[in-house]
Design a protein around this motif. Structure first.
Motif, PDB file in Angstrom:
ATOM      1  N   ARG A  43      15.083 -25.427 -15.309  1.00  0.00           N
ATOM      2  CA  ARG A  43      15.765 -24.277 -15.901  1.00  0.00           C
ATOM      3  C   ARG A  43      17.250 -24.612 -15.972  1.00  0.00           C
ATOM      4  N   GLY A  44      17.845 -24.275 -17.105  1.00  0.00           N
ATOM      5  CA  GLY A  44      19.267 -24.533 -17.235  1.00  0.00           C
ATOM      6  C   GLY A  44      19.835 -23.887 -18.475  1.00  0.00           C
ATOM      7  N   VAL A  45      21.145 -24.030 -18.605  1.00  0.00           N
ATOM      8  CA  VAL A  45      21.868 -23.475 -19.750  1.00  0.00           C
ATOM      9  C   VAL A  45      22.072 -24.602 -20.762  1.00  0.00           C
ATOM     10  N   SER A  46      21.690 -24.339 -21.994  1.00  0.00           N
ATOM     11  CA  SER A  46      21.867 -25.329 -23.057  1.00  0.00           C
ATOM     12  C   SER A  46      23.353 -25.627 -23.247  1.00  0.00           C
ATOM     13  N   LEU A  47      23.691 -26.885 -23.465  1.00  0.00           N
ATOM     14  CA  LEU A  47      25.073 -27.231 -23.776  1.00  0.00           C
ATOM     15  C   LEU A  47      25.528 -26.594 -25.081  1.00  0.00           C
ATOM     16  N   ASP A  48      24.578 -26.227 -25.943  1.00  0.00           N
ATOM     17  CA  ASP A  48      24.966 -25.497 -27.163  1.00  0.00           C
ATOM     18  C   ASP A  48      25.667 -24.186 -26.803  1.00  0.00           C
ATOM     19  N   VAL A  49      25.160 -23.507 -25.786  1.00  0.00           N
ATOM     20  CA  VAL A  49      25.726 -22.221 -25.363  1.00  0.00           C
ATOM     21  C   VAL A  49      27.137 -22.418 -24.800  1.00  0.00           C
ATOM     22  N   LEU A  50      27.318 -23.460 -23.999  1.00  0.00           N
ATOM     23  CA  LEU A  50      28.626 -23.698 -23.362  1.00  0.00           C
ATOM     24  C   LEU A  50      29.642 -24.204 -24.393  1.00  0.00           C
ATOM     25  N   ALA A  62      24.784 -16.204 -15.369  1.00  0.00           N
ATOM     26  CA  ALA A  62      24.709 -15.034 -16.245  1.00  0.00           C
ATOM     27  C   ALA A  62      24.433 -15.425 -17.700  1.00  0.00           C
ATOM     28  N   LEU A  63      24.586 -16.698 -18.022  1.00  0.00           N
ATOM     29  CA  LEU A  63      24.347 -17.137 -19.404  1.00  0.00           C
ATOM     30  C   LEU A  63      22.842 -17.249 -19.663  1.00  0.00           C
ATOM     31  N   PRO A  64      22.429 -17.116 -20.928  1.00  0.00           N
ATOM     32  CA  PRO A  64      21.004 -17.278 -21.239  1.00  0.00           C
ATOM     33  C   PRO A  64      20.533 -18.676 -20.854  1.00  0.00           C
ATOM     34  N   SER A  65      19.358 -18.735 -20.216  1.00  0.00           N
ATOM     35  CA  SER A  65      18.834 -20.037 -19.779  1.00  0.00           C
ATOM     36  C   SER A  65      17.561 -20.364 -20.539  1.00  0.00           C
ATOM     37  N   GLN A  66      17.181 -21.632 -20.451  1.00  0.00           N
ATOM     38  CA  GLN A  66      15.939 -22.118 -21.056  1.00  0.00           C
ATOM     39  C   GLN A  66      15.156 -22.885 -19.996  1.00  0.00           C
ATOM     40  N   THR A  67      13.859 -23.093 -20.244  1.00  0.00           N
ATOM     41  CA  THR A  67      13.024 -23.842 -19.304  1.00  0.00           C
ATOM     42  C   THR A  67      12.360 -25.025 -20.026  1.00  0.00           C
ATOM     43  N   SER A 127      22.418 -29.446 -30.216  1.00  0.00           N
ATOM     44  CA  SER A 127      21.135 -29.301 -30.929  1.00  0.00           C
ATOM     45  C   SER A 127      19.929 -29.308 -29.991  1.00  0.00           C
ATOM     46  N   GLY A 128      20.074 -28.632 -28.859  1.00  0.00           N
ATOM     47  CA  GLY A 128      18.926 -28.459 -27.971  1.00  0.00           C
ATOM     48  C   GLY A 128      18.508 -29.718 -27.238  1.00  0.00           C
ATOM     49  N   GLN A 129      19.449 -30.653 -27.045  1.00  0.00           N
ATOM     50  CA  GLN A 129      19.105 -31.924 -26.410  1.00  0.00           C
ATOM     51  C   GLN A 129      19.583 -32.047 -24.972  1.00  0.00           C
ATOM     52  N   ALA A 130      20.388 -31.076 -24.490  1.00  0.00           N
ATOM     53  CA  ALA A 130      21.002 -31.236 -23.164  1.00  0.00           C
ATOM     54  C   ALA A 130      21.236 -29.884 -22.513  1.00  0.00           C
ATOM     55  N   TRP A 131      21.127 -29.890 -21.174  1.00  0.00           N
ATOM     56  CA  TRP A 131      21.265 -28.660 -20.394  1.00  0.00           C
ATOM     57  C   TRP A 131      22.081 -28.921 -19.126  1.00  0.00           C
ATOM     58  N   ILE A 132      22.738 -27.878 -18.626  1.00  0.00           N
ATOM     59  CA  ILE A 132      23.210 -27.873 -17.242  1.00  0.00           C
ATOM     60  C   ILE A 132      22.077 -27.218 -16.457  1.00  0.00           C
ATOM     61  N   ALA A 133      21.324 -28.033 -15.722  1.00  0.00           N
ATOM     62  CA  ALA A 133      20.082 -27.594 -15.094  1.00  0.00           C
ATOM     63  C   ALA A 133      20.334 -27.229 -13.636  1.00  0.00           C
ATOM     64  N   TYR A 134      19.757 -26.094 -13.216  1.00  0.00           N
ATOM     65  CA  TYR A 134      19.935 -25.666 -11.826  1.00  0.00           C
ATOM     66  C   TYR A 134      18.616 -25.328 -11.136  1.00  0.00           C
ATOM     67  N   GLU A 135      17.487 -25.500 -11.832  1.00  0.00           N
ATOM     68  CA  GLU A 135      16.172 -25.373 -11.192  1.00  0.00           C
ATOM     69  C   GLU A 135      15.321 -26.544 -11.640  1.00  0.00           C
ATOM     70  N   PHE A 136      14.466 -27.010 -10.710  1.00  0.00           N
ATOM     71  CA  PHE A 136      13.452 -27.999 -11.045  1.00  0.00           C
ATOM     72  C   PHE A 136      12.114 -27.471 -10.550  1.00  0.00           C
ATOM     73  N   ASP A 137      11.117 -27.466 -11.424  1.00  0.00           N
ATOM     74  CA  ASP A 137       9.764 -27.066 -11.035  1.00  0.00           C
ATOM     75  C   ASP A 137       9.740 -25.676 -10.388  1.00  0.00           C
ATOM     76  N   GLY A 138      10.552 -24.767 -10.918  1.00  0.00           N
ATOM     77  CA  GLY A 138      10.552 -23.387 -10.439  1.00  0.00           C
ATOM     78  C   GLY A 138      11.337 -23.123  -9.172  1.00  0.00           C
ATOM     79  N   GLU A 139      11.959 -24.166  -8.610  1.00  0.00           N
ATOM     80  CA  GLU A 139      12.743 -24.017  -7.376  1.00  0.00           C
ATOM     81  C   GLU A 139      14.186 -24.397  -7.661  1.00  0.00           C
ATOM     82  N   GLU A 140      15.091 -23.901  -6.810  1.00  0.00           N
ATOM     83  CA  GLU A 140      16.483 -24.315  -6.991  1.00  0.00           C
ATOM     84  C   GLU A 140      16.569 -25.834  -6.846  1.00  0.00           C
TER      85      GLU A 140
END
Ligand SMILES: Nc1nc2c(c(=O)[nH]1)N[C@H]1C(S)=C(S)[C@@H](COP(=O)(O)O)O[C@H]1N2
Ligand SMILES: [Mo]
Length: 199
Positions: free
Chosen positions: A90-97, A66-71, A127-140
């Motif tokens: 695709r994932g949630v920036s650690l800045d958000v968390l 539900a959190l804003p994600s980035q690609t 500072s936009g350097q890390a994500w909790i990523a849950y998609e790769f190349d458009g797929e889970e």
């Protein structure tokens, strides 16, 4: 990034210039796991940040989604010498968390389902350097690549990008993780070729 004519892509000087010293480009996506792939049902999956006082902030799977994600599209560099260019996640920036966590810590120890750990300075997660990523190349994200979710911190060697991430422990003092305790570099900057302790 330079401008490529399609026929030269992958062999051009520009491409080599994008690769840190001692690395070669691969188009495959090798799997490197120190143990078996843990399977965590999504209804029991959670991600917890524990601050230096022991206070925990936890997200369930639906809460994470539900959190804003980035690609982000980034290059990744494994210490075994392969680099893969232009990977999209695709994932949630650690800045958000981390915005939701009160801390004065300088260090982070990442914990994974299955027991893997890795450490890095907290500022490298910001500072936009890390994500909790849950998609790769458009797929889970595939289980062998860390699904349902992994840390993605592409400016450091890829062993820092903990697969099957379950939490982050915020610490006042640096604490080595799995590979860092086994002789790998504490920080792991691929551009400075920090592969092993003493590099
Ligand atoms: N939990 C966990 N995370 C991990 C590892 C691991 O063994 N366990 N290996 C690391 C290493 S050394 C690398 S190069 C990358 C490999 O990611 P990949 O298998 O998706 O290519 O994951 C990193 N994260
Ligand atoms: Mo690696």
């Amino acid at each position: 990034m330079g401008v490529f004519s399609p026929g030269f892509r992958g062999r051009s000087v520009e491409t080599n210039a994008a690769v840190p010293p001692g690395q070669h480009v691969t188009r495959d996506f090798p799997v490197l796991s120190a143990g078996p792939t843990p399977r965590v049902p999504l209804d029991r999956w959670e991600f917890t940040i524990t601050n230096e006082s022991g206070h925990k902030t936890t997200w369930s799977w639906p809460q994470l989604l539900a959190l804003p994600s980035q690609t982000p599209t980034v290059d990744i560099h494994c210490v075994t010498s392969w680099s893969k260019l232009g990977t999209t996640w695709r994932g949630v920036s650690l800045d958000v968390l981390l915005e939701q966590v009160e801390t004065a810590a300088d260090y982070a120890l990442i914990h994974s389902y299955g027991g893997y750990t890795t450490n890095l300075p907290l500022e490298d997660l910001l500072s936009g350097q890390a994500w909790i990523a849950y998609e790769f190349d458009g797929e889970e994200l595939a289980p062998e690549h860390g699904g349902p979710a992994r840390l993605l911190v592409p400016h450091l060697y890829f062993w820092k990008s903990a697969k099957w991430v379950r939490g982050i422990e915020l610490l006042l003092e640096d604490e080595p993780g799995f590979w860092e305790s086994a002789g790998y570099h504490d920080y792991g900057d691929p551009w400075r070729e920090q592969r092993y302790q003493g590099d």
